[in-house]
Enzyme design. Structure first.
Site, PDB file in Angstrom:
ATOM      1  N   ASP A  68       0.850  -1.201   0.000  1.00  0.00           N
ATOM      2  CA  ASP A  68       0.000   0.000   0.000  1.00  0.00           C
ATOM      3  C   ASP A  68       0.884   1.249   0.000  1.00  0.00           C
ATOM      4  O   ASP A  68       0.864   2.035   0.936  1.00  0.00           O
ATOM      5  CB  ASP A  68      -0.957   0.002   1.216  1.00  0.00           C
ATOM      6  CG  ASP A  68      -0.229   0.048   2.554  1.00  0.00           C
ATOM      7  OD1 ASP A  68       0.948  -0.386   2.621  1.00  0.00           O
ATOM      8  OD2 ASP A  68      -0.839   0.535   3.539  1.00  0.00           O
ATOM      9  N   ASP A 119       6.746   1.099   1.884  1.00  0.00           N
ATOM     10  CA  ASP A 119       6.405   0.112   0.851  1.00  0.00           C
ATOM     11  C   ASP A 119       7.246   0.350  -0.401  1.00  0.00           C
ATOM     12  O   ASP A 119       7.651  -0.602  -1.084  1.00  0.00           O
ATOM     13  CB  ASP A 119       4.930   0.246   0.442  1.00  0.00           C
ATOM     14  CG  ASP A 119       3.987   0.038   1.591  1.00  0.00           C
ATOM     15  OD1 ASP A 119       3.470  -1.067   1.753  1.00  0.00           O
ATOM     16  OD2 ASP A 119       3.782   1.007   2.353  1.00  0.00           O
ATOM     17  N   ASN A 128      -2.449   2.835   3.527  1.00  0.00           N
ATOM     18  CA  ASN A 128      -1.919   4.181   3.765  1.00  0.00           C
ATOM     19  C   ASN A 128      -2.733   5.243   3.029  1.00  0.00           C
ATOM     20  O   ASN A 128      -2.836   6.385   3.472  1.00  0.00           O
ATOM     21  CB  ASN A 128      -0.457   4.252   3.319  1.00  0.00           C
ATOM     22  CG  ASN A 128       0.457   3.456   4.231  1.00  0.00           C
ATOM     23  OD1 ASN A 128       0.256   3.429   5.448  1.00  0.00           O
ATOM     24  ND2 ASN A 128       1.452   2.810   3.652  1.00  0.00           N
ATOM     25  N   THR A 140       2.876  -6.040   2.642  1.00  0.00           N
ATOM     26  CA  THR A 140       3.408  -4.931   3.442  1.00  0.00           C
ATOM     27  C   THR A 140       2.318  -3.882   3.712  1.00  0.00           C
ATOM     28  O   THR A 140       2.633  -2.736   4.017  1.00  0.00           O
ATOM     29  CB  THR A 140       4.620  -4.268   2.739  1.00  0.00           C
ATOM     30  OG1 THR A 140       4.187  -3.739   1.478  1.00  0.00           O
ATOM     31  CG2 THR A 140       5.746  -5.250   2.518  1.00  0.00           C
ATOM     32  N   PHE A 191      -0.615  -0.488  12.517  1.00  0.00           N
ATOM     33  CA  PHE A 191      -1.505  -0.007  11.455  1.00  0.00           C
ATOM     34  C   PHE A 191      -2.035  -1.117  10.540  1.00  0.00           C
ATOM     35  O   PHE A 191      -3.242  -1.203  10.282  1.00  0.00           O
ATOM     36  CB  PHE A 191      -0.789   1.065  10.602  1.00  0.00           C
ATOM     37  CG  PHE A 191      -1.633   1.572   9.471  1.00  0.00           C
ATOM     38  CD1 PHE A 191      -2.546   2.607   9.666  1.00  0.00           C
ATOM     39  CD2 PHE A 191      -1.550   1.015   8.206  1.00  0.00           C
ATOM     40  CE1 PHE A 191      -3.350   3.061   8.626  1.00  0.00           C
ATOM     41  CE2 PHE A 191      -2.350   1.455   7.159  1.00  0.00           C
ATOM     42  CZ  PHE A 191      -3.248   2.485   7.374  1.00  0.00           C
ATOM     43  N   ASN A 192      -1.155  -1.953   9.994  1.00  0.00           N
ATOM     44  CA  ASN A 192      -1.605  -2.938   8.989  1.00  0.00           C
ATOM     45  C   ASN A 192      -2.615  -3.926   9.576  1.00  0.00           C
ATOM     46  O   ASN A 192      -3.519  -4.382   8.865  1.00  0.00           O
ATOM     47  CB  ASN A 192      -0.410  -3.715   8.410  1.00  0.00           C
ATOM     48  CG  ASN A 192       0.448  -2.859   7.506  1.00  0.00           C
ATOM     49  OD1 ASN A 192      -0.011  -1.837   6.997  1.00  0.00           O
ATOM     50  ND2 ASN A 192       1.700  -3.257   7.315  1.00  0.00           N
ATOM     51  N   HIS A 224       9.759   0.307   8.028  1.00  0.00           N
ATOM     52  CA  HIS A 224       9.190  -1.004   8.344  1.00  0.00           C
ATOM     53  C   HIS A 224       9.255  -2.027   7.193  1.00  0.00           C
ATOM     54  O   HIS A 224       9.767  -3.136   7.350  1.00  0.00           O
ATOM     55  CB  HIS A 224       7.705  -0.842   8.713  1.00  0.00           C
ATOM     56  CG  HIS A 224       7.395   0.316   9.595  1.00  0.00           C
ATOM     57  ND1 HIS A 224       7.535   0.272  10.963  1.00  0.00           N
ATOM     58  CD2 HIS A 224       6.919   1.567   9.315  1.00  0.00           C
ATOM     59  CE1 HIS A 224       7.157   1.427  11.488  1.00  0.00           C
ATOM     60  NE2 HIS A 224       6.776   2.236  10.508  1.00  0.00           N
ATOM     61  N   ASP A 225       8.632  -1.672   6.062  1.00  0.00           N
ATOM     62  CA  ASP A 225       8.244  -2.696   5.084  1.00  0.00           C
ATOM     63  C   ASP A 225       9.384  -3.457   4.387  1.00  0.00           C
ATOM     64  O   ASP A 225       9.261  -4.667   4.162  1.00  0.00           O
ATOM     65  CB  ASP A 225       7.327  -2.074   4.019  1.00  0.00           C
ATOM     66  CG  ASP A 225       5.970  -1.709   4.591  1.00  0.00           C
ATOM     67  OD1 ASP A 225       5.603  -2.249   5.648  1.00  0.00           O
ATOM     68  OD2 ASP A 225       5.268  -0.876   3.970  1.00  0.00           O
TER      69      ASP A 225
END
Ligand code: BDR
Ligand code: CA
Length: 319
Positions: free
Chosen positions: A11, A16, A40, A125, A167-168, A241-242
């Site tokens: 996203d 990402d 996102n 992700t 979040f995810n 993060h991703d």
């Protein structure tokens, strides 16, 4: 070594975008398809952003398809406070030269699995809506053709969307529950790991020093993302993060993992979307995932800088 066939479900999203770059650049990955999901930003924007990233990074020939516009249940959430209104604020992007694949994400995942001679790794992700919808629609194909799922999401500790939920997972807890209950080989890389890879000023300097248009775009992305993280979370540098998912695939051991039972909180008053990770084995439930606990941050940043160097040398796609 045969490269690992991968479908990236994302996203974009600043982090990402780096997952996409690493998956496309690293010789140990064969990036078969990119699917996008609402997260996102709304799904139309995440699909556009994936095409923008592919264009500027010279990634052609990889289909990009849009997936679910909302979670399996309820209303979706977005994160403009972190990623801007476009989902990928910061640099300027021209018209993408990469087309949107006419298939929906679930069809593209299905056809990619059927068309590949061996099992394929799914790398989500974003919120897990597309992946869960695929598992619900094609459970036998998933059992036969999905090698493993390496996802960014959750946390062994605190969340970021809420004090409890990352979040995810918060964006589609039911989908996450389906993935963690699927019986497939699932690896979860959560906030407890990603907060160990902040994109420092030194990282920005290394990127800008590459001197290519792609490197400038990447540095601009991290500058916007860093300012947002400073503003919202008071962090000096933003966790990237991703791309840890892809890094974990291409450099086994870079992220350390332990087997654990992971449950997704679906009903908590203040904790919906939390990943409850039984690191101490106190529940007696069998492990259903490998859970990331640590990372070699220096090796991670070398992978990211190398990916931007490799793609930047090839140049962008033109329309
Ligand atoms: C996750 O949420 C999104 O905002 C990021 O792209 C990442 O996938 C981190 O919690
Ligand atoms: Ca994401």
């Amino acid at each position: 070594m045969t490269p690992i066939p991968v479908i990236l479900d994302c996203d974009p999203g600043h982090d990402d975008a780096f997952a996409l770059l690493l998956a496309a650049a690293h010789p140990a990955v064969d990036l078969l398809a990119i699917t996008t999901v609402a997260g996102n930003a709304p799904v139309g924007k995440t699909a556009l952003n994936a095409r923008r990233v592919c264009t500027v990074a010279g990634i052609g020939g990889v289909p990009v398809a849009a997936g679910l516009a909302r979670p399996l249940h309820g209303a979706g959430i977005t994160a403009p406070e972190i990623h801007g209104a476009s989902g990928l604020d910061g640099p300027g992007f021209g018209e993408p030269a990469v087309p949107l694949d006419p298939r929906d994400a679930i069809t593209l995942i299905r056809e990619t699995l059927l068309g590949h001679p061996g099992p394929v790794t799914l790398v989500p992700t974003g919120p897990l809506s597309n992946i869960a919808a695929f598992l619900l629609a094609h459970p036998e194909l998933a059992a036969e053709r999905v090698d493993r799922i390496v996802l960014m999401g959750g946390s062994t500790g605190r969340g970021n969307r809420t004090p409890a939920a990352e979040f995810n997972i918060a964006a589609d807890p039911e989908a996450a529950d389906i993935v963690f209950s699927s019986g497939l080989d699932v690896t979860m890389i959560g906030l407890n790991v990603s907060h160990q890879v902040p994109a420092s000023a030194e990282v920005l300097t290394r990127l800008r020093a590459l001197g290519t248009p792609l490197a400038e775009v990447c540095a601009d992305l991290l500058t916007f993302y860093g300012a947002a993280y400073r503003e919202v979370f008071g962090l000096a540098a933003p966790p990237l993060h991703d791309p840890l998912t892809v890094a974990h695939l291409v450099a086994p051991g870079l992220v350390s993992t332990v087997p654990a039972a992971v449950a997704v909180e679906l009903t908590g008053t203040h904790t919906r979307g939390a990943t409850v990770v039984d690191l101490d084995g106190v529940t007696g439930r069998p492990a259903n995932a490998r859970v990331g606990t640590g990372v070699d941050a220096a090796a991670f940043w070398d992978l990211i800088v190398d990916a931007v160097r490799t793609l930047g040398a090839r140049g962008p796609l033109t329309g």
